[in-house]
Design a protein around this motif. Structure first.
Motif, short mmCIF file in Angstrom:
data_model
loop_
_atom_site.label_atom_id
_atom_site.label_comp_id
_atom_site.label_asym_id
_atom_site.label_seq_id
_atom_site.Cartn_x
_atom_site.Cartn_y
_atom_site.Cartn_z
N UNK A 207 0.83 -1.20 0.00
CA UNK A 207 0.00 0.00 0.00
C UNK A 207 0.87 1.25 0.00
N UNK A 208 1.93 1.23 0.79
CA UNK A 208 2.77 2.42 0.95
C UNK A 208 3.46 2.84 -0.33
N UNK A 209 3.83 1.86 -1.20
CA UNK A 209 4.56 2.23 -2.42
C UNK A 209 3.67 2.99 -3.40
N UNK A 210 2.36 3.04 -3.15
CA UNK A 210 1.48 3.82 -4.02
C UNK A 210 1.68 5.33 -3.82
N UNK A 211 2.25 5.71 -2.69
CA UNK A 211 2.47 7.13 -2.42
C UNK A 211 3.70 7.66 -3.12
N UNK A 212 3.74 8.97 -3.30
CA UNK A 212 4.95 9.58 -3.85
C UNK A 212 5.86 10.12 -2.75
N UNK A 213 5.32 10.13 -1.52
CA UNK A 213 6.09 10.64 -0.38
C UNK A 213 5.75 9.80 0.84
N UNK A 214 6.78 9.29 1.52
CA UNK A 214 6.57 8.47 2.71
C UNK A 214 7.22 9.15 3.91
N UNK A 215 6.45 9.29 4.99
CA UNK A 215 6.94 9.89 6.24
C UNK A 215 6.92 8.81 7.31
N UNK A 216 8.04 8.61 7.97
CA UNK A 216 8.14 7.58 9.01
C UNK A 216 8.10 8.23 10.38
N UNK A 217 7.17 7.73 11.21
CA UNK A 217 6.99 8.25 12.56
C UNK A 217 7.56 7.25 13.56
#
Length: 252
Positions: A207-217
Motif C-alpha cells: 500500500x505504501x509504495x502507491x504514495x509519492x512521499x513516505x513519512x516515518x513516525x
C-alpha cells in the motif's frame, strides 16, 4: 513549487492513563502538499494514526497549531470543525462504516444531505464515481450484498462526493484480502493521478509504495522521509525494495 495544504507547528498530543501522562506526538512539524499522495508509516504505537486525526481536525492537539490552507483550526469549535471536515476533507477508514439500510448509491450521496448541491449535477457525479470504480451495476445493492473490496470502493466514492481537497485514509486495505486490497489501491492511484491529494496511514508495504512521499513516525516524532515519485506499476518491485531499505534503517 508545491502548495502547502496542511502545516503543523510543534504539535503535541498527550493522554493520561492511570494517572500517568503518555506523550504520543512530540513537538512535531510537518507540511502536507497539494496533489501529493503522502503515506505515514511507523511501528505499532508510534503515533501515526493519532497524527492523522490531529491533521484532519478529528482530534485536538494538546499544544501547538494545525493550519489548513493557512487557517489555524487548532481552536475552532466543534461546529466549525465539522464544517471544515464536510467542505474540505474526505475520510476512508479500515472499518468501512457504510449505512446498512441504504443502497450503494444512497450511501455515496449521504454526505450531501445538508448541502445545497444541484440534484441533477449530483446524479451525474454519483454516476461518474460509480463508473470510475467499476460499481455501476451494483448501485442498487445493499452493503451486505457486496464484497469487502466493493464496500471499500463505495466508501472511497462517498469520501469524494463533496469534492474534498484532501482525503485521509487510515489503513484502508487492512481488513481486505490481497486481491480486494489491490483493487482499492488501484482506485487510490487513479484518483491521485487525477490530482486528488491523499494522506494515508498504513503498515503495509504494498500500500505504501502507491504514495509519492513516505513519512516515518517513531516515538511521536518524524524519523525520516522518502520521496518515491509518482507510482508506476512496472516499477513496483524496485519501489518496494527502496522503501523496505528505508524502513529497515529505521528499525521497522
Amino acid at each position: 513549487m508545491k502548495t502547502c495544504m496542511i502545516k503543523t507547528n510543534k504539535i503535541c498530543k498527550s493522554f493520561v492513563t492511570d494517572g500517568e501522562v503518555n506523550n504520543v506526538i512530540k513537538n512535531l512539524d510537518l507540511e502536507i502538499y497539494k496533489e501529493d499522495f503522502t503515506v505515514i508509516m511507523g511501528s505499532s504505537g508510534s503515533g501515526k494514526s493519532t497524527l492523522m486525526y490531529l491533521l484532519s481536525g478529528m482530534d485536538k492537539v494538546t499544544s501547538g497549531d494545525v493550519y489548513l490552507k493557512e487557517r489555524n483550526i487548532t481552536h475552532c469549535k466543534e461546529k466549525e470543525l465539522a464544517s471544515v471536515r464536510r467542505n474540505h476533507i474526505g475520510f476512508v477508514f479500515q472499518g468501512i462504516n457504510l449505512i446498512p439500510d441504504l443502497t450503494i448509491r444512497e450511501n455515496i450521496i449521504s454526505p450531501t444531505y445538508k448541502s445545497k448541491i444541484n440534484r441533477r449535477l449530483l446524479i451525474h457525479k454519483v454516476d461518474d464515481l460509480l463508473e470510475q470504480v467499476g460499481l455501476k451495476e451494483h448501485e442498487n445493492k445493499f452493503p451486505s450484498q457486496l464484497s469487502g473490496g466493493q464496500m471499500q470502493r463505495t466508501a472511497i466514492c462517498r469520501s469524494l462526493i463533496n469534492e474534498p481537497e484532501l482525503i485521509f485514509a487510515d489503513e484502508p486495505t487492512g481488513a481486505l484480502n490481497s486481491s480486494a486490497g489491490e483493487n482499492v489501491l488501484d482506485t487510490f492511484t487513479a484518483i491521485h493521478e487525477n490530482g486528488q491529494s491523499i494522506v494515508m496511514v498504513t503498515h503495509d508495504l504494498k500500500a505504501a509504495v502507491r504514495g509519492n512521499r513516505v513519512i516515518f513516525i517513531k516515538d511521536g516524532r518524524i524519523d525520516g522521509e522518502l520521496e518515491l515519485g509518482n507510482f508506476q506499476k512496472e516499477e513496483s518491485e524496485e519501489r518496494e525494495k527502496t522503501l523496505f531499505d528505508f524502513l529497515k534503517e529505521r528499525g521497522w
